[in-house]
Motif scaffolding. Sequence first.
Motif, short mmCIF file in Angstrom:
data_model
loop_
_atom_site.label_atom_id
_atom_site.label_comp_id
_atom_site.label_asym_id
_atom_site.label_seq_id
_atom_site.Cartn_x
_atom_site.Cartn_y
_atom_site.Cartn_z
N PRO A 65 0.82 -1.22 0.00
CA PRO A 65 0.00 0.00 0.00
C PRO A 65 0.85 1.27 0.00
CG PRO A 65 -0.91 -1.60 1.52
CD PRO A 65 0.43 -2.14 1.08
N LEU A 66 1.91 1.29 0.82
CA LEU A 66 2.80 2.45 0.86
C LEU A 66 3.54 2.59 -0.46
CD1 LEU A 66 4.17 4.76 2.36
CD2 LEU A 66 5.82 3.10 3.29
N ALA A 67 4.02 1.48 -1.02
CA ALA A 67 4.74 1.53 -2.29
C ALA A 67 3.85 2.10 -3.39
CB ALA A 67 5.22 0.14 -2.67
N ALA A 68 2.59 1.66 -3.42
CA ALA A 68 1.67 2.12 -4.45
C ALA A 68 1.35 3.61 -4.29
CB ALA A 68 0.39 1.30 -4.41
N ALA A 69 1.17 4.05 -3.04
CA ALA A 69 0.86 5.46 -2.80
C ALA A 69 2.02 6.36 -3.20
CB ALA A 69 0.51 5.67 -1.32
N LEU A 70 3.24 5.96 -2.84
CA LEU A 70 4.41 6.75 -3.22
C LEU A 70 4.62 6.75 -4.73
CD1 LEU A 70 6.83 5.60 -0.38
CD2 LEU A 70 5.93 7.90 -0.69
N ALA A 71 4.40 5.61 -5.37
CA ALA A 71 4.54 5.53 -6.83
C ALA A 71 3.49 6.40 -7.51
CB ALA A 71 4.42 4.08 -7.29
N ALA A 72 2.29 6.47 -6.94
CA ALA A 72 1.27 7.36 -7.49
C ALA A 72 1.72 8.82 -7.41
CB ALA A 72 -0.05 7.17 -6.74
N GLY A 73 2.37 9.17 -6.29
CA GLY A 73 2.92 10.52 -6.19
C GLY A 73 3.99 10.77 -7.24
N ALA A 74 4.84 9.78 -7.47
CA ALA A 74 5.87 9.92 -8.50
C ALA A 74 5.25 10.09 -9.88
CB ALA A 74 6.79 8.70 -8.48
N SER A 75 4.13 9.41 -10.13
CA SER A 75 3.44 9.52 -11.42
C SER A 75 2.85 10.91 -11.62
CB SER A 75 2.32 8.48 -11.51
OG SER A 75 2.86 7.17 -11.53
N CYS A 76 2.58 11.61 -10.51
CA CYS A 76 2.10 12.99 -10.62
C CYS A 76 3.21 13.94 -11.06
CB CYS A 76 1.54 13.46 -9.27
SG CYS A 76 0.03 12.63 -8.75
N VAL A 77 4.46 13.54 -10.85
CA VAL A 77 5.60 14.41 -11.12
C VAL A 77 6.10 14.26 -12.55
CG1 VAL A 77 7.97 14.97 -10.43
CG2 VAL A 77 6.26 14.36 -8.70
N ARG A 78 6.24 13.00 -13.00
CA ARG A 78 6.81 12.73 -14.32
C ARG A 78 6.07 11.57 -14.99
NH1 ARG A 78 12.39 14.47 -15.47
NH2 ARG A 78 12.35 12.89 -17.08
N ILE A 79 6.08 11.57 -16.32
CA ILE A 79 5.51 10.46 -17.07
C ILE A 79 6.30 9.18 -16.80
CG2 ILE A 79 6.93 10.81 -19.13
CD1 ILE A 79 3.18 9.89 -19.08
N THR A 80 7.53 9.31 -16.29
CA THR A 80 8.35 8.16 -15.94
C THR A 80 7.66 7.28 -14.91
OG1 THR A 80 10.22 9.68 -16.23
CG2 THR A 80 10.72 7.52 -15.31
N GLY A 81 6.68 7.84 -14.20
CA GLY A 81 5.91 7.05 -13.27
C GLY A 81 5.23 5.86 -13.92
N LEU A 82 4.96 5.95 -15.23
CA LEU A 82 4.38 4.81 -15.95
C LEU A 82 5.32 3.62 -15.92
CD1 LEU A 82 2.35 3.46 -17.91
CD2 LEU A 82 3.55 4.63 -19.78
N PHE A 83 6.60 3.85 -16.16
CA PHE A 83 7.58 2.76 -16.16
C PHE A 83 7.78 2.21 -14.75
CE2 PHE A 83 8.80 5.81 -19.54
CZ PHE A 83 8.46 5.02 -20.63
N LEU A 84 7.71 3.10 -13.75
CA LEU A 84 7.80 2.66 -12.36
C LEU A 84 6.63 1.75 -12.01
CD1 LEU A 84 9.02 2.75 -9.51
CD2 LEU A 84 7.73 4.88 -9.14
N ALA A 85 5.43 2.13 -12.46
CA ALA A 85 4.24 1.33 -12.17
C ALA A 85 4.34 -0.05 -12.81
CB ALA A 85 3.00 2.07 -12.68
N LEU A 86 4.85 -0.11 -14.02
CA LEU A 86 5.00 -1.40 -14.70
C LEU A 86 6.06 -2.26 -14.01
CD1 LEU A 86 4.87 -0.17 -18.41
CD2 LEU A 86 3.08 -1.43 -17.18
N ALA A 87 7.15 -1.62 -13.56
CA ALA A 87 8.20 -2.36 -12.88
C ALA A 87 7.72 -2.90 -11.54
CB ALA A 87 9.42 -1.46 -12.67
N LEU A 88 6.86 -2.15 -10.86
CA LEU A 88 6.32 -2.62 -9.59
C LEU A 88 5.45 -3.87 -9.78
CD1 LEU A 88 5.40 0.69 -7.72
CD2 LEU A 88 7.18 -0.95 -7.11
N ILE A 89 4.77 -3.96 -10.91
CA ILE A 89 3.98 -5.16 -11.20
C ILE A 89 4.90 -6.37 -11.29
CG2 ILE A 89 2.54 -6.28 -12.94
CD1 ILE A 89 1.34 -3.56 -13.58
N VAL A 90 6.01 -6.21 -12.01
CA VAL A 90 6.97 -7.31 -12.15
C VAL A 90 7.56 -7.66 -10.78
CG1 VAL A 90 9.12 -8.04 -13.24
CG2 VAL A 90 7.48 -6.66 -14.52
#
Length: 288
Positions: free
Chosen positions: A92-117
């Motif tokens: 839950p914490l990882a997802a919330a922080l990653a969502a914040g990162a996605s608000c900052v840069r489009i790079t958050g998309l790659f972070l979200a995909l990597a978190l799935i893996v």
Amino acid sequence: MTLFAAPLFTTDWSLTGALVSVAACAVAVVALAKLADTETAEPEGRRPGGRRAAVALLLWPTSVFLVAGYDESLFLALAIPAWLAARRGRWPLAAALAAGASCVRITGLFLALALIVEFFGSGTPVRRAGWLALPFAPLLLRSGWQRLNGGDWLTWGQAQEAGWGRWFVWPWESLASIWRSALAEERSALLFQMELAGAVFAVGLVLLLLFLRRWSELVYMGLQAGVLICSASYLAIPRAVLLWWPVFVLVARAGARGRWWVLVVYALLTTPLMLLNALTYLESVRAG
């Protein structure tokens, strides 16, 4: 918090941006050190890997952007703690922080995909996988807002093409273009040479991660490398590497168990370029 508090001390928004970047850089460096410590533990409880990773990040050739008014530090201040939380199973914490990162840069998309893996490679019960959708929410909301305001779902990509001349081409086409620019007898040739070196580094890194079978990092950095190398013109590849924290963890791991010379060689290679880029940036600021 710094973003809202900074105007209490200054009305200069350039200075405010720098203050936010410096604060975020401090958070990112601490988080990177903690992450590297967990991956480079040595006998007798010694954990110097965090210091090595932090030094490697700060000596990277484009590290000046970590303390200037850009968004690299803010992204890292959210993304690295997100990765650290994922490694600790705190999804839950990882997802919330990653969502914040996605608000900052489009790079958050790659972070979200990597978190799935990372999630499916960690053996975590599938019932917790719902958290993995959260980092995609800011990206979808932003695209939806652009669509409702007369734009397009892919307005970001269109802006990249119109403002920066970036669109997808075959990698050999972009290589040919950057090669000609790097060999030209112009003052800007050095910048293109650095972009070319950055592309070679990115490809080598992808192959190394593939060899090491570090699948989640491969997804995060490999997709970014592919997008950058398949752009019509290479643009800011060495700067993009600032966001690839696994690089600096790998440097820390390579320098473990008494191999201090690894960090020395790294510093000898990167420090002159870091100083050159810092001076170039400061000159451009004064000229502006």
